[in-house]
Design a protein around this motif. Structure first.
Motif, PDB file in Angstrom:
ATOM      1  N   LYS A   1       7.641   5.413  -0.368  1.00 43.54           N
ATOM      2  CA  LYS A   1       6.586   5.313  -1.372  1.00 43.54           C
ATOM      3  C   LYS A   1       5.610   4.171  -1.114  1.00 43.54           C
ATOM      4  CE  LYS A   1       9.204   7.467  -5.130  1.00 43.54           C
ATOM      5  NZ  LYS A   1       9.373   8.635  -4.373  1.00 43.54           N
ATOM      6  N   SER A   2       6.120   3.028  -0.598  1.00 42.92           N
ATOM      7  CA  SER A   2       5.280   1.842  -0.429  1.00 42.92           C
ATOM      8  C   SER A   2       5.636   1.132   0.858  1.00 42.92           C
ATOM      9  CB  SER A   2       5.488   0.866  -1.592  1.00 42.92           C
ATOM     10  OG  SER A   2       5.217   1.481  -2.824  1.00 42.92           O
ATOM     11  N   ILE A   3       4.619   0.515   1.463  1.00 47.01           N
ATOM     12  CA  ILE A   3       4.806  -0.275   2.681  1.00 47.01           C
ATOM     13  C   ILE A   3       3.996  -1.562   2.568  1.00 47.01           C
ATOM     14  CG2 ILE A   3       5.302   1.713   4.171  1.00 47.01           C
ATOM     15  CD1 ILE A   3       2.359   1.535   5.151  1.00 47.01           C
TER      16      ILE A   3
ATOM     17  N   VAL B   1       0.852  -1.192   0.000  1.00 43.82           N
ATOM     18  CA  VAL B   1       0.000   0.000   0.000  1.00 43.82           C
ATOM     19  C   VAL B   1       0.888   1.242   0.000  1.00 43.82           C
ATOM     20  CG1 VAL B   1      -1.931  -1.193   1.135  1.00 43.82           C
ATOM     21  CG2 VAL B   1      -0.204  -0.028   2.531  1.00 43.82           C
ATOM     22  N   PRO B   2       0.296   2.420  -0.271  1.00 44.50           N
ATOM     23  CA  PRO B   2       1.100   3.645  -0.269  1.00 44.50           C
ATOM     24  C   PRO B   2       1.761   3.891   1.094  1.00 44.50           C
ATOM     25  CG  PRO B   2      -1.002   4.046  -1.340  1.00 44.50           C
ATOM     26  CD  PRO B   2      -1.083   2.681  -0.710  1.00 44.50           C
ATOM     27  N   GLY B   3       2.955   4.457   1.056  1.00 48.61           N
ATOM     28  CA  GLY B   3       3.699   4.752   2.276  1.00 48.61           C
ATOM     29  C   GLY B   3       3.060   5.846   3.100  1.00 48.61           C
TER      30      GLY B   3
ATOM     31  N   ALA C   1       7.493  -5.273  10.492  1.00 47.01           N
ATOM     32  CA  ALA C   1       7.680  -4.277  11.545  1.00 47.01           C
ATOM     33  C   ALA C   1       8.541  -3.133  11.031  1.00 47.01           C
ATOM     34  CB  ALA C   1       8.347  -4.929  12.757  1.00 47.01           C
ATOM     35  N   GLY C   2       8.435  -2.007  11.694  1.00 45.09           N
ATOM     36  CA  GLY C   2       9.280  -0.861  11.386  1.00 45.09           C
ATOM     37  C   GLY C   2       8.790  -0.070  10.195  1.00 45.09           C
ATOM     38  N   THR C   3       9.715   0.601   9.548  1.00 49.39           N
ATOM     39  CA  THR C   3       9.382   1.486   8.426  1.00 49.39           C
ATOM     40  C   THR C   3       8.613   0.761   7.341  1.00 49.39           C
ATOM     41  OG1 THR C   3      11.356   2.803   8.898  1.00 49.39           O
ATOM     42  CG2 THR C   3      10.356   3.083   6.729  1.00 49.39           C
TER      43      THR C   3
END
Length: 188
Positions: free
Chosen positions: A128-130, A120-122, A147-149
């Motif tokens: 930009k993405s996560i 999905v979008p960051g 987990a995390g960023t």
């Protein structure tokens, strides 16, 4: 066979490995040695009066290794899932079996995309993405967590390390069948 394989040894992955190994879970951390923390200087990490990213990472790795976490430097190229078990494959041709995987890959979602996790979008500037996760850190594939960023939390090391700990505690709790708590106390 490992209980937990963590992908990434930055503050997120190192913190997760510290908790899982201290809880007696057989833990392997596979790190590509690409953490942006290697270029960081932190003066906003509570309880630490200034530390370089490389020093923080090395101290964290030593803490986790003290409790049995194993570390290798390699790049994870694939994760295959069958019958509730995951096989983590590296670019050097090694493969490792585990019950749980933790993505602690910072800004990188390429492997997650490859294995079919929902991207999905960051939520942070420059991210930009996560990977889409629930409040516990679970992804859409059972046994694979993030987990995390890469899971959408703020990029600050104190927050990503806390998120790594949170996800590890949730995994340990699931493995143990009851809420896991780890509090050390001063000896009198």
């Amino acid at each position: 066979m490992y209980d937990v394989i963590v992908i990434g040894a930055g503050p997120t992955g190192g913190s997760a490995a510290l908790f899982t190994s201290k809880a007696g879970k057989k833990t392997l951390v596979i790190d590509s040695n690409q953490s942006v923390t290697k270029r960081a200087w932190m003066e906003n990490h509570y309880g630490v009066d200034g530390i370089s990213g490389p020093d923080m990472i090395e101290i964290g790795k030593k803490q986790a290794a003290k409790f049995g976490a194993e570390f290798i430097e390699d790049v994870v190229s694939d994760i295959r899932t069958e019958n509730g078990k995951h096989t983590v494959v590296t670019e050097s041709g090694k493969s490792f079996e585990t019950t749980y995987v933790i993505f602690a890959t910072g800004m990188s979602v390429q492997l997650a995309e490859k294995i079919g996790l929902k991207i999905v979008p960051g939520t942070e500037p420059r991210i930009k993405s996560i990977i889409e996760v629930d409040a516990q850190g679970k992804t859409g594939i059972p046994g694979i967590w993030a987990a995390g960023t890469v899971a959408g939390v703020s990029m600050h090391t104190i927050i990503t390390s806390g998120d790594g700990a949170k996800v590890a505690i949730n995994i340990i709790s699931e493995m143990n069948g009851e809420r896991y708590v780890d509090h050390d106390v001063l000896k009198a």
